[in-house]
Motif scaffolding. Sequence first.
Motif, PDB file in Angstrom:
ATOM      1  N   LYS A  54     113.697 112.472  76.233  1.00 14.93           N
ATOM      2  CA  LYS A  54     112.810 113.634  76.214  1.00 14.93           C
ATOM      3  C   LYS A  54     112.366 114.014  77.625  1.00 14.93           C
ATOM      4  CE  LYS A  54     110.968 113.107  71.518  1.00 14.93           C
ATOM      5  NZ  LYS A  54     111.497 114.400  71.029  1.00 14.93           N
ATOM      6  N   SER A  55     112.171 112.993  78.458  1.00 13.01           N
ATOM      7  CA  SER A  55     111.742 113.241  79.839  1.00 13.01           C
ATOM      8  C   SER A  55     112.818 113.968  80.640  1.00 13.01           C
ATOM      9  CB  SER A  55     111.373 111.925  80.520  1.00 13.01           C
ATOM     10  OG  SER A  55     111.045 112.138  81.878  1.00 13.01           O
ATOM     11  N   ILE A  56     114.048 113.468  80.577  1.00  9.54           N
ATOM     12  CA  ILE A  56     115.103 114.072  81.400  1.00  9.54           C
ATOM     13  C   ILE A  56     115.560 115.425  80.849  1.00  9.54           C
ATOM     14  CG2 ILE A  56     115.926 111.852  82.244  1.00  9.54           C
ATOM     15  CD1 ILE A  56     118.297 112.098  80.326  1.00  9.54           C
ATOM     16  N   LEU A  57     115.281 115.671  79.553  1.00  9.41           N
ATOM     17  CA  LEU A  57     115.718 116.926  78.930  1.00  9.41           C
ATOM     18  C   LEU A  57     114.549 117.848  78.605  1.00  9.41           C
ATOM     19  CD1 LEU A  57     118.360 115.365  76.507  1.00  9.41           C
ATOM     20  CD2 LEU A  57     118.828 116.581  78.646  1.00  9.41           C
ATOM     21  N   ARG A  58     113.400 117.585  79.237  1.00  6.73           N
ATOM     22  CA  ARG A  58     112.179 118.327  78.878  1.00  6.73           C
ATOM     23  C   ARG A  58     112.279 119.825  79.154  1.00  6.73           C
ATOM     24  NH1 ARG A  58     110.879 115.263  83.399  1.00  6.73           N
ATOM     25  NH2 ARG A  58     110.291 116.411  85.270  1.00  6.73           N
ATOM     26  N   ASP A  59     113.116 120.232  80.088  1.00  9.24           N
ATOM     27  CA  ASP A  59     113.243 121.656  80.396  1.00  9.24           C
ATOM     28  C   ASP A  59     114.463 122.282  79.731  1.00  9.24           C
ATOM     29  OD1 ASP A  59     110.986 121.576  82.067  1.00  9.24           O
ATOM     30  OD2 ASP A  59     112.196 120.825  83.741  1.00  9.24           O
ATOM     31  N   THR A  60     114.986 121.627  78.698  1.00 11.75           N
ATOM     32  CA  THR A  60     116.176 122.138  78.021  1.00 11.75           C
ATOM     33  C   THR A  60     115.890 122.361  76.538  1.00 11.75           C
ATOM     34  OG1 THR A  60     117.143 120.037  77.269  1.00 11.75           O
ATOM     35  CG2 THR A  60     117.490 120.650  79.587  1.00 11.75           C
ATOM     36  N   GLU A  61     116.833 122.961  75.872  1.00  8.15           N
ATOM     37  CA  GLU A  61     116.714 123.219  74.432  1.00  8.15           C
ATOM     38  C   GLU A  61     116.810 121.940  73.604  1.00  8.15           C
ATOM     39  OE1 GLU A  61     120.260 125.150  72.722  1.00  8.15           O
ATOM     40  OE2 GLU A  61     121.192 124.831  74.700  1.00  8.15           O
ATOM     41  N   HIS A  62     117.179 120.832  74.244  1.00 10.84           N
ATOM     42  CA  HIS A  62     117.409 119.587  73.511  1.00 10.84           C
ATOM     43  C   HIS A  62     116.188 118.679  73.473  1.00 10.84           C
ATOM     44  CE1 HIS A  62     121.575 120.774  73.560  1.00 10.84           C
ATOM     45  NE2 HIS A  62     121.609 120.761  74.880  1.00 10.84           N
ATOM     46  N   VAL A  63     115.075 119.098  74.041  1.00 12.88           N
ATOM     47  CA  VAL A  63     113.923 118.211  74.195  1.00 12.88           C
ATOM     48  C   VAL A  63     113.395 117.698  72.851  1.00 12.88           C
ATOM     49  CG1 VAL A  63     112.252 120.116  74.225  1.00 12.88           C
ATOM     50  CG2 VAL A  63     111.704 117.943  75.366  1.00 12.88           C
ATOM     51  N   ASN A  64     113.518 118.459  71.796  1.00 12.92           N
ATOM     52  CA  ASN A  64     112.992 118.055  70.491  1.00 12.92           C
ATOM     53  C   ASN A  64     114.069 117.498  69.563  1.00 12.92           C
ATOM     54  OD1 ASN A  64     110.257 118.783  71.009  1.00 12.92           O
ATOM     55  ND2 ASN A  64     110.826 120.935  70.730  1.00 12.92           N
ATOM     56  N   LEU A  65     115.195 117.136  70.130  1.00  9.46           N
ATOM     57  CA  LEU A  65     116.286 116.569  69.350  1.00  9.46           C
ATOM     58  C   LEU A  65     115.871 115.229  68.744  1.00  9.46           C
ATOM     59  CD1 LEU A  65     119.313 117.409  68.906  1.00  9.46           C
ATOM     60  CD2 LEU A  65     119.884 115.820  70.752  1.00  9.46           C
ATOM     61  N   ASP A  66     116.347 114.945  67.529  1.00  6.94           N
ATOM     62  CA  ASP A  66     116.187 113.612  66.936  1.00  6.94           C
ATOM     63  C   ASP A  66     117.256 112.732  67.556  1.00  6.94           C
ATOM     64  OD1 ASP A  66     116.254 111.303  65.412  1.00  6.94           O
ATOM     65  OD2 ASP A  66     116.064 112.331  63.498  1.00  6.94           O
ATOM     66  N   PHE A  67     116.901 112.061  68.658  1.00  5.70           N
ATOM     67  CA  PHE A  67     117.894 111.361  69.457  1.00  5.70           C
ATOM     68  C   PHE A  67     118.534 110.196  68.717  1.00  5.70           C
ATOM     69  CE2 PHE A  67     115.411 113.584  72.684  1.00  5.70           C
ATOM     70  CZ  PHE A  67     116.428 114.179  73.407  1.00  5.70           C
ATOM     71  N   HIS A  68     117.764 109.476  67.913  1.00  7.92           N
ATOM     72  CA  HIS A  68     118.355 108.348  67.189  1.00  7.92           C
ATOM     73  C   HIS A  68     119.417 108.836  66.214  1.00  7.92           C
ATOM     74  CE1 HIS A  68     118.717 105.053  64.269  1.00  7.92           C
ATOM     75  NE2 HIS A  68     118.538 104.283  65.327  1.00  7.92           N
TER      76      HIS A  68
END
Length: 230
Positions: A54-68
């Motif tokens: 979330k930190s490295i992608l905070r300025d992208t559309e992927h910040v709220n992705l369910d990463f797991h």
Amino acid sequence: MSFEKEINDKIVKLWDEFFIDEHSALQPLFYPKLNKNCLLFVGCNPSFNETGFKSILRDTEHVNLDFHNFYLWKNRDQEKIEKATKFAEEAKLKHKYFKKFREMSKELNLDWEHIDLFFIHETNQKKIEAQVLHKSRKLNEFGRRQIEISREAISLIQPQIVVVANAFASDIFQQEFSCTFDDNFGCHYFDVNGNKTPVFFTSMNTGQRALDKGSFIRLKWHIKKITNEF
């Protein structure tokens, strides 16, 4: 086909072979474009931390992705693999783990690159060891197959100098790459495509087990000296 694509295809094939019925397995590390003839940092394996993503992608559309869910191997497809590869590239630019690597390469005026010996997304190193070692502490087939891919990556990168920044990775590297200590230069070396390549073994450069400030300064001095004289 780029050599990064060749490496990533071999990682996919390995994961398909070992995790065909494993529903909790995560995607492995995939490599974006790799620098060559550079200062190469080698770690043990990529961690898996949703806060970090979330930190490295905070300025992208992927910040709220369910990463797991995104990284579950059973959910993979080519689009997810390509996105994960881009996430790895973003991490090199932004994640705090790579900060010291970026700092060192800038001071030494060298391009840099980073690979891991193992491609398993896992934060607990004991779990990594359990997956890649026999009880005898020798590499099992899964561990050895990953080392073979990493060996190929190192050969293609053809680094000027290697820094292995993890204690467990250092042990494995010394065993598997036939490293020899050079008394004149005060570092180990190993063969890369017929070239005698200096290698330094250190602890992690960031985190709780990071090198102290004095040791980090000495490491930079030593690498600079080797670069000028080796």
